[in-house]
Write a protein that holds these residues in place. Structure first.
Motif, short mmCIF file in Angstrom:
data_model
loop_
_atom_site.label_atom_id
_atom_site.label_comp_id
_atom_site.label_asym_id
_atom_site.label_seq_id
_atom_site.Cartn_x
_atom_site.Cartn_y
_atom_site.Cartn_z
N ARG A 1 0.05 8.72 17.69
CA ARG A 1 -0.71 7.63 17.07
C ARG A 1 -0.99 7.92 15.60
NH1 ARG A 1 -5.38 6.08 15.33
NH2 ARG A 1 -6.29 8.14 15.67
N ARG A 2 -1.38 9.15 15.29
CA ARG A 2 -1.68 9.51 13.90
C ARG A 2 -0.42 9.42 13.02
NH1 ARG A 2 -4.56 14.18 16.28
NH2 ARG A 2 -6.79 13.65 16.45
N LEU A 3 0.69 9.91 13.55
CA LEU A 3 1.93 9.88 12.78
C LEU A 3 2.43 8.45 12.62
CD1 LEU A 3 3.95 11.69 11.34
CD2 LEU A 3 5.18 11.95 13.51
N TYR A 4 2.27 7.66 13.66
CA TYR A 4 2.65 6.25 13.61
C TYR A 4 1.89 5.53 12.50
CZ TYR A 4 2.25 1.32 15.12
OH TYR A 4 2.21 -0.04 15.17
N LYS A 5 0.61 5.75 12.40
CA LYS A 5 -0.21 5.10 11.37
C LYS A 5 0.27 5.48 9.98
CE LYS A 5 -4.97 4.35 9.88
NZ LYS A 5 -6.41 4.65 10.15
N ALA A 6 0.71 6.71 9.81
CA ALA A 6 1.16 7.18 8.51
C ALA A 6 2.53 6.63 8.12
CB ALA A 6 1.20 8.71 8.49
N ARG A 7 3.34 6.25 9.09
CA ARG A 7 4.74 5.92 8.79
C ARG A 7 5.07 4.43 8.82
NH1 ARG A 7 8.40 10.76 11.60
NH2 ARG A 7 7.77 12.37 10.11
N VAL A 8 4.25 3.61 9.47
CA VAL A 8 4.58 2.20 9.65
C VAL A 8 3.68 1.34 8.75
CG1 VAL A 8 4.61 0.29 11.32
CG2 VAL A 8 5.43 2.57 11.99
N PRO A 9 4.22 0.29 8.12
CA PRO A 9 3.40 -0.58 7.28
C PRO A 9 2.15 -1.09 7.98
CG PRO A 9 5.70 -1.12 6.97
CD PRO A 9 5.65 -0.11 8.09
N LYS A 10 1.09 -1.24 7.22
CA LYS A 10 -0.22 -1.58 7.77
C LYS A 10 -0.21 -2.85 8.61
CE LYS A 10 -5.09 -2.08 6.41
NZ LYS A 10 -5.37 -3.30 7.19
N MET A 11 0.49 -3.88 8.17
CA MET A 11 0.43 -5.15 8.92
C MET A 11 1.07 -5.00 10.30
SD MET A 11 3.18 -7.63 7.04
CE MET A 11 4.85 -7.10 6.65
N LEU B 1 3.79 -5.92 0.54
CA LEU B 1 4.93 -5.25 -0.09
C LEU B 1 4.51 -3.95 -0.77
CD1 LEU B 1 6.86 -8.29 -1.62
CD2 LEU B 1 7.67 -6.76 0.20
N ILE B 2 3.35 -3.97 -1.40
CA ILE B 2 2.83 -2.76 -2.04
C ILE B 2 2.59 -1.68 -1.00
CG2 ILE B 2 0.86 -1.79 -3.30
CD1 ILE B 2 0.65 -4.50 -4.75
N ASN B 3 2.04 -2.09 0.16
CA ASN B 3 1.82 -1.12 1.24
C ASN B 3 3.14 -0.59 1.79
OD1 ASN B 3 1.42 -0.90 4.56
ND2 ASN B 3 -0.14 0.14 3.34
N ILE B 4 4.12 -1.47 1.93
CA ILE B 4 5.44 -1.04 2.42
C ILE B 4 6.05 0.01 1.50
CG2 ILE B 4 7.83 -1.83 2.73
CD1 ILE B 4 6.67 -4.43 3.89
N ALA B 5 5.79 -0.11 0.21
CA ALA B 5 6.32 0.86 -0.76
C ALA B 5 5.80 2.27 -0.51
CB ALA B 5 5.99 0.42 -2.18
N THR B 6 4.67 2.38 0.18
CA THR B 6 4.11 3.70 0.50
C THR B 6 4.68 4.26 1.81
OG1 THR B 6 2.22 2.85 1.77
CG2 THR B 6 1.97 2.99 -0.62
#
Length: 379
Positions: free
Chosen positions: A10-20, A181-186
């Motif tokens: 769950r923690r790794l998923y949150k770090a790797r997938v776009p927020k939406m 899009l800005i979040n996806i860039a991260t």
């Protein structure tokens, strides 16, 4: 990062997938009380520790809906799985095939039922949303049958949409806003896979539903086609079109369970849509024993929502479920590490279940019963 449990995924998923897309999976409706209780109520259900039993051989094999499984788990139908991780439906279906557990494809999947069938070469289950366009529903049933799907799972609890505040605030869409899009860039790993992978197209719907020829028209269709007229007569019609037993998903009341039993339904899934529909409905694990008592051995019970560990699988078996459906746990593992993550999740859950069974003095799933679990408080 060393993965030892679902929470690590769950923690790794949150770090790797776009927020939406993270929030789409990791959220409930309104106050999210049911979403939270689904998981927390499992922790209130204690397991009896037993000793002095020969536990040198432990058998986790099960049967669900008349099919053999290496573990009493199936992968739940989750929409947009192929966006959480590109090619997600096929990756999960392949992991399920290799392990010997069922995979349930969502109507709102990115990969079509035909694409999954071609990629796996093995029977899987199909989940049907009943929409206003009955011609589409009929066509979808027969496409699933032609693709070799062995079970049809009909979702009952989506006659109207629960309000999911996070999705509204995130402006969840296939066409992201500038903020998204800005979040996806991260999230460079996800972004690279998305750009370099195959084009996203919801293959069960686009090109098959009336007026749905592209992603823009899909969004309009999805918002307008939820059918508030869905009733038990529709289930009888679906069974006739399918030509065999169907599994009903979304039963959360003893009266509805009795109606299903009286009309000859053989399997139901005790489910509140992961807390994404009726907020305040109560957790599935708290309703499971009430429904089990109401229908007895007339109906096989499966359970979803809140299952995160092998201990939870044991608890659900103790209260009357023959197996559980893994939704968010699967999404965490897939979003975190793709197919290797799903493989690892199944390995971890099997180890947790074996350990729990052994320390509870059980060597076969059939030996687990109501006397092996007890509430610390509440129900």
């Amino acid at each position: 990062m060393t993965i030892t449990c679902t929470e690590d995924f769950r923690r790794l998923y949150k770090a790797r997938v776009p927020k939406m897309f993270h929030d789409y999976a990791e959220s409930g409706s309104y106050t999210e009380s049911t979403f939270r209780c689904n998981e927390s109520d499992f922790t209130r259900l204690n397991i009896r520790q037993r000793v002095g039993v020969d536990i040198s051989e432990i058998d986790t094999r099960a049967q669900m809906a008349g099919e053999d499984a290496a573990l009493p788990v199936a992968f739940a139908p989750v929409g947009m799985l192929g966006i959480q991780n590109i090619g997600g439906e096929i990756k999960v279906a392949q992991a399920a095939k290799q392990k010997g557990v069922p995979f349930i494809l969502s109507t709102m999947s990115v990969a079509s039922v035909e694409q999954v069938a071609k990629a796996t070469g093995a029977p899987f289950w199909f989940q049907l949303y009943v929409v206003k366009d009955r011609d589409f529903v009929r066509d979808m049933i027969h496409r699933a049958k032609a693709s070799g799907c062995s079970q049809l799972v009909v979702t009952m609890d989506l006659a109207m949409l629960g309000q999911r505040h996070k999705d509204v605030k995130n402006k969840l869409s296939i066409r992201p806003t500038l903020k998204n899009l800005i979040n996806i860039a991260t999230k460079p790993r996800w972004a690279y896979d998305f750009v370099s992978g195959p084009a996203v197209s919801f293959g069960n719907v686009v090109g098959h539903a009336k007026g749905v020829d592209d992603l823009a028209s899909l969004l309009t269709w999805a918002a307008e086609m939820v059918d508030p007229a869905l009733d038990w007569d529709d289930i009888a019609w679906i069974r006739k079109e399918w030509g065999g037993p169907v599994i009903l998903k979304g039963i959360m009341d003893v009266e509805d369970a009795r109606i299903a039993a009286d009309m000859g339904i053989e399997t139901i899934v005790v489910s509140n849509h992961g807390g994404r529909q009726l907020d305040g409905a109560g957790s599935t694990i708290s309703w499971l024993p009430k429904i089990a008592d109401a229908v007895g051995d007339r109906v096989e019970l499966l359970l979803d929502s809140g299952v995160r560990t092998g201990m939870d699988i044991f608890r659900a078996r103790g209260l009357g479920a023959s197996g559980v459906l893994l939704g968010r746990a699967m999404v965490y593992a897939l979003g975190a590490q793709g197919k290797p993550g799903v493989d690892r999740l199944l390995t971890l859950l099997e180890k947790e279940l074996r350990t729990t069974m052994g320390l509870a003095g059980k060597t076969r799933l059939g030996d687990i019963g109501r006397g092996d679990v007890y509430w610390s408080e509440g129900p």
